[in-house]
Design a protein around this motif. Structure first.
Motif, short mmCIF file in Angstrom:
data_model
loop_
_atom_site.label_atom_id
_atom_site.label_comp_id
_atom_site.label_asym_id
_atom_site.label_seq_id
_atom_site.Cartn_x
_atom_site.Cartn_y
_atom_site.Cartn_z
N SER A 1 -7.92 -2.71 5.25
CA SER A 1 -6.69 -3.37 4.46
C SER A 1 -7.28 -2.69 2.90
O SER A 1 -8.04 -3.05 2.50
N GLN A 2 -6.14 -1.94 2.43
CA GLN A 2 -5.85 -1.55 1.28
C GLN A 2 -4.83 -1.92 0.21
O GLN A 2 -3.72 -1.90 0.82
N TRP A 3 -5.17 -2.24 -0.90
CA TRP A 3 -4.25 -2.73 -1.71
C TRP A 3 -4.26 -1.97 -3.16
O TRP A 3 -5.14 -2.00 -4.06
N TYR A 4 -3.19 -1.09 -3.49
CA TYR A 4 -3.34 -0.20 -4.42
C TYR A 4 -2.22 -0.39 -5.22
O TYR A 4 -0.87 -0.67 -4.80
N SER A 5 -2.34 -0.36 -6.47
CA SER A 5 -1.05 -0.25 -7.52
C SER A 5 -1.42 0.20 -8.95
O SER A 5 -2.65 0.39 -9.40
N HIS A 6 -0.42 0.88 -9.40
CA HIS A 6 -0.69 1.44 -10.90
C HIS A 6 0.80 1.12 -11.67
O HIS A 6 1.95 1.44 -10.86
N ASN A 7 0.66 0.96 -12.75
CA ASN A 7 1.72 1.30 -13.83
C ASN A 7 1.86 2.67 -14.44
O ASN A 7 0.83 3.06 -14.94
N GLU A 8 2.90 2.96 -14.79
CA GLU A 8 3.29 4.38 -15.51
C GLU A 8 3.71 3.94 -16.86
O GLU A 8 4.77 3.23 -16.98
N TYR B 1 5.27 0.45 0.92
CA TYR B 1 5.49 1.07 -0.54
C TYR B 1 6.45 0.34 -1.16
O TYR B 1 7.46 0.45 -0.69
N ARG B 2 6.05 -0.27 -2.48
CA ARG B 2 7.08 -0.84 -3.17
C ARG B 2 6.99 -0.44 -4.84
O ARG B 2 6.41 -1.04 -5.55
N PRO B 3 7.83 0.57 -5.18
CA PRO B 3 8.12 0.92 -6.47
C PRO B 3 8.85 -0.06 -7.03
O PRO B 3 10.10 -0.46 -6.31
N ALA B 4 8.80 -0.07 -8.53
CA ALA B 4 9.68 -0.85 -9.27
C ALA B 4 9.92 -0.64 -10.43
O ALA B 4 8.96 0.03 -11.15
N GLN C 1 6.28 0.67 -11.89
CA GLN C 1 5.22 0.02 -11.16
C GLN C 1 5.27 0.53 -9.73
O GLN C 1 6.38 0.52 -8.99
N PHE C 2 4.05 0.85 -8.87
CA PHE C 2 3.85 1.34 -7.75
C PHE C 2 3.00 0.42 -7.01
O PHE C 2 2.06 0.33 -7.54
N LYS C 3 3.39 0.17 -6.21
CA LYS C 3 2.47 -0.94 -5.18
C LYS C 3 2.42 -0.29 -3.72
O LYS C 3 3.38 0.14 -3.23
N LEU C 4 1.44 -0.14 -3.13
CA LEU C 4 1.09 0.45 -1.72
C LEU C 4 -0.13 -0.37 -1.17
O LEU C 4 -1.30 -0.55 -1.42
N ASN C 5 0.49 -1.10 0.13
CA ASN C 5 -0.43 -1.74 0.96
C ASN C 5 -0.70 -1.06 2.14
O ASN C 5 0.16 -0.74 2.82
N THR C 6 -1.78 -0.79 2.53
CA THR C 6 -2.27 0.11 3.68
C THR C 6 -3.19 -0.48 4.71
O THR C 6 -4.08 -1.14 4.26
N GLN C 7 -2.64 -0.53 5.95
CA GLN C 7 -3.79 -0.94 6.83
C GLN C 7 -3.83 0.10 8.09
O GLN C 7 -3.01 0.66 8.26
N THR C 8 -5.02 0.11 8.48
CA THR C 8 -5.49 1.22 9.63
C THR C 8 -6.25 0.38 10.46
O THR C 8 -7.07 -0.67 10.29
N VAL C 9 -6.33 0.69 11.90
CA VAL C 9 -7.12 0.29 12.85
C VAL C 9 -7.31 1.72 14.04
O VAL C 9 -6.48 2.35 14.34
N ASN C 10 -8.70 1.75 14.15
CA ASN C 10 -9.19 2.90 14.86
C ASN C 10 -10.06 2.55 16.06
O ASN C 10 -11.10 1.77 15.81
N VAL C 11 -9.97 2.67 17.16
CA VAL C 11 -10.86 2.46 18.48
C VAL C 11 -11.18 3.73 19.04
O VAL C 11 -10.01 4.58 19.70
N THR C 12 -12.20 4.23 18.97
CA THR C 12 -12.83 5.42 19.64
C THR C 12 -13.75 5.58 20.63
O THR C 12 -14.73 4.61 20.40
N GLY C 13 -13.73 5.90 21.70
CA GLY C 13 -14.66 5.79 22.77
C GLY C 13 -15.32 7.41 23.17
O GLY C 13 -14.82 8.24 23.09
N ARG C 14 -16.70 6.95 23.06
CA ARG C 14 -17.73 8.33 23.15
C ARG C 14 -17.75 8.36 24.33
O ARG C 14 -18.43 7.87 25.05
#
Length: 756
Positions: A383-390, A432-435, A400-413
């Motif tokens: 889970s990632q929470w990114y934001s920045h202001n210009e 993604y939420r720019p304002a 203002q830019f806000k980006l919330n990202t979630q990833t899930v990976n399941v790998t079998g060898r």
């Protein structure tokens, strides 16, 4: 990652630790038993003295360890199967061993001898395949920077750090916002990872956004040059950059281990400092803590003048923990990076400043299944929470830019007979939420679900399959959707819209050993890239880059068909890698300055997004070899041609061709020398008023490194560099600000690193 999954994974990993067994013979896996084995061994130098601080990487098993003061290591909880072990230590050739872990429980130790290195190393690249294999068998061109090579290249940004490598350059937009370019492709076509997970930032979407991964945290950096859509899906048709920080312990060290790093530079006056430590807590738990900061003043260009509004600062830290048991390993990490930097502007101090933070929590686990054909499952989630202001010159926040990202990976060898590989499912979910009054894109939600299969089959027969011809084959299915939420900005962006894209990707690779040290490789791949929200739905002034962007909601996915052939060699005297490639990208999305638009009384470039069929082809290579006594010489070169198919039009911001040579004295402990690169003029530009032609220039870099060991386990390295020693004033063809700003001038740099 759900709570029940975390609890189950922790329960499996905390099972009692069991005996280790390993052998160097390669054979089919024995049936998996309830008790799991492991890998133990000793690493020595050619005089028989133990080597400490050697990183032992079990490729394909998400496991690594460091040797102790006696040169010994132990990695427990490795399920039965065939594994590739790589041994890495600064100043030494990487060693490679193949082991077969069985369920018999008989402890067999691996003894490895490492030789002092004076030429470049070719070692493990876990990013290139999901199972791990001998570097000579990887069917795509790869790059790894670690040890002395990393210290000779370490810079303010990830793009600048990699820019000297063949086939690599940087999308320069100031010292912080410089992202990697691979074979002419960048942005949404090059995927940046940290420890194998997507970096949830906005660097791909616009040239003014930085990679929120500091290269000073890197233990090593791995690159796949060329399409990697099979394993990584969307955003990887150009290649992958993986910054490996090892913030999650995957083995329990016998003592506290860590590093201290410091660097000072003159071209961006200031420096960086970072440190990290991993501490064992009992026999099954370890904790890692890392932190650092970077501060610098305005960048100097050739001739010594300062480029206004290019100063900046970052602060970052990470806290990770890992537990290892007889059934596998589980680890978690929390990372945070704050940043603040300025962007060059034609009006000097009138430039935008960016102030933001990236936070990330991740779980990684490797669990034994007890089922021989799919012996292990790797389950990862972030889970990632990114934001920045210009921030505008007045101090007001424009966007203002806000980006919330979630990833899930399941790998079998997997291992079925002589065929090894992996199967997996992946999910990527972004909000993604720019304002703000100057937000130029609407809010959006992206969902990407995928499934893939990858298999590797040796074609030869005999006692050792590690140097026989082998084929690698794989397929992948992706479903990518994007939906907008304009909110209060419906008047500008229109009603909510949605698009869904589906795609099949595939790859076929072949490696053929010419000798035990030389291999020929070939690869054919098919991939895709879905349009980004900026390309589909933008409608506004992007103040940070000074353009008015208008998207095209009718864009279709890019379809990439790539062909590559190469030759790779590694001996104690010579390292060489040569590649040629041909890449067809249908429906290539081209941002094009088509006119001007009035913004508050000022005409600014109007950028539209168009699609045209493109062709990119080129060659790249490097050779480094011992000449006489302790002198090492090398040559390098690359060239890429990128154009619109069946026309004379060129793709924008394509790197110019280069030729270079190097010479240094190197006795393993002390090295000193330099390299010179001639970059040719780039006149094959797109023709709009942003992508201007650039002149030829010559760069001379000098460096010296001293390695020494204290008390047997403390490894010190000091590197002194002079980059652009001729203080050349130049513009790079890939730079997004080349029409009004120069690249960095002469730089004096000192890098110190301690491993303990």
């Amino acid at each position: 990652m759900s709570t029940p999954m975390v609890v189950a994974a922790l329960a499996l990993a905390s099972s009692p630790t069991l005996s280790a067994a390993a052998s160097r013979a390669v054979a089919a896996s024995a049936p998996t038993a309830a008790l799991q084995a492991g890998v133990t061994g000793t690493v020595k130098d050619t005089a028989g003295a133990p080597l400490s601080n050697v990183q032992v990487v079990v490729s394909g098993a998400n496991r690594s360890a460091l040797t102790d003061d006696r040169g010994q290591f132990s990695i427990e909880g490795v399920p039965p199967g065939v594994y590739h072990l790589d041994f890495i230590r600064i100043g030494y050739f990487a060693a490679h061993e193949v082991v077969t872990v069985t369920a018999a429980g008989t402890p067999v130790r691996v003894t490895v001898t490492m030789k002092v290195a004076t030429v470049r190393l070719s070692s493990v690249n876990v990013t290139a395949t999901p199972t791990g294999t001998d570097p000579l068998n990887v069917t795509q061109a790869t790059v790894q920077l670690s040890g002395k090579e990393l210290q000779r290249a370490l810079s303010t940004s990830l793009g600048q750090t990699l820019s000297k490598e063949p086939g690599m350059s940087t999308r320069f937009n100031g010292p912080m916002a410089s992202t990697p370019v691979i074979r002419g492709l960048t942005g949404e076509r090059v995927l940046v990872l940290q420890d194998g997970e997507r970096a949830g930032d906005l660097s791909a979407g616009a040239a003014d956004h930085m990679n929120a991964v500091d290269p000073s945290t890197a233990e090593r950096i791995e690159v796949i040059r060329g399409p990697a859509s099979l394993l990584y899906g969307n955003n990887a048709i150009g290649g992958v950059v993986n910054v490996i920080s090892s913030d999650i312990p995957t083995s329990i060290p016998g003592r506290a281990t860590g590093y201290v790093l410091g660097q000072g530079e003159s071209v961006t006056p200031g420096g960086v400092a970072s440190a990290g430590i991993t501490v064992p807590v009992g026999k099954q738990l370890a904790i890692t803590v890392r932190g650092g900061f970077r501060e610098f003043e305005n960048m100097r260009v050739g001739g010594g003048a300062a480029q206004p509004n290019t100063n900046g600062a970052t602060k970052q830290f990470a806290l990770g923990a890992g537990t290892v048991g007889g059934r596998g390993s589980v680890g978690v990490v929390y990372r945070q990076m704050g940043f603040e930097y300025g962007l060059p502007h034609p009006a000097g101090d009138a430039g935008i400043r960016i102030d933001g933070v990236r936070r990330m929590a991740a779980l990684q686990s490797t669990i034994s299944t007890g089922y021989a054909p799919v012996a292990t499952l790797r389950v990862d989630g972030t889970s990632q929470w990114y934001s920045h202001n210009e921030i505008e010159p007045s101090g007001a926040i424009g966007t203002q830019f806000k980006l919330n990202t979630q990833t899930v990976n399941v790998t079998g060898r997997t291992q079925i007979g002589r065929m090894t590989g992996a199967v997996g499912v992946q999910g990527l979910f972004r909000e993604y939420r720019p304002a703000g009054d100057e937000a130029f894109v609407p809010g959006s939600t992206n969902n990407n679900v995928a499934a893939f299969v990858f298999q590797e089959l040796p074609l030869g027969m005999g006692a050792s399959e590690d140097h026989t011809p082998r084929v690698q084959i794989g397929a992948r299915y992706d479903r990518f959707s994007i939906a907008t939420d304009p909110g209060k900005e419906a008047a500008r962006f229109g009603d909510a819209q949605s698009r869904t894209f589906e795609n099949m990707a595939a790859s076929l690779g072949l490696s053929v050993p010419v000798t035990t040290d030389v291999s020929f490789t070939a690869n054919m791949s098919r991939g895709f890239r879905a349009p980004a929200v900026e390309e589909l739905f933008a409608n506004g002034y992007h103040a940070a880059v000074g353009t008015f962007d208008v998207g095209n909601a009718a864009l279709r996915p890019e379809q990439s068909t790539g062909f590559e052939a190469g030759l790779r060699a590694q001996t104690p005297r010579t390292f060489a890698q040569f590649s040629t490639y041909y890449n067809l990208i249908n429906k290539y999305i081209v941002p094009t300055a088509t006119g001007t638009r009035d913004v508050d009384g000022t005409d600014v470039p109007l950028v539209n997004f168009r699609q045209r069929d493109a062709t990119l082809y080129g060659v790249e290579g490097q050779l480094e070899t011992k000449l006489v006594r302790r002198w090492v010489g090398g040559v390098m070169g690359d060239y890429v041609r990128a154009k619109i198919r069946n026309s004379d039009d060129n793709l924008p911001y394509i790197p110019a061709g280069r030729l270079g040579a190097s010479l240094r004295y190197d006795n393993g402990r002390i090295s000193a020398g330099g390299d010179v690169r001639r970059v040719f003029a780039q006149e094959k530009v797109s023709g709009d008023n942003l992508d201007v032609a650039t002149d030829a220039y010559t760069l001379l870099d000098l460096s010296a490194t001293w390695l020494f060991t204290v008390k047997g386990s403390q490894v010190h390295s000091v590197t002194m560099r002079v980059d652009n020693a001729l203080d050349e004033q130049y513009r790079d063809a890939t730079s997004r600000i080349k029409s009004y700003a120069y690249n960095p001038g002469r730089n004096l740099s000192v890098v110190y690193k301690l491993l303990f």
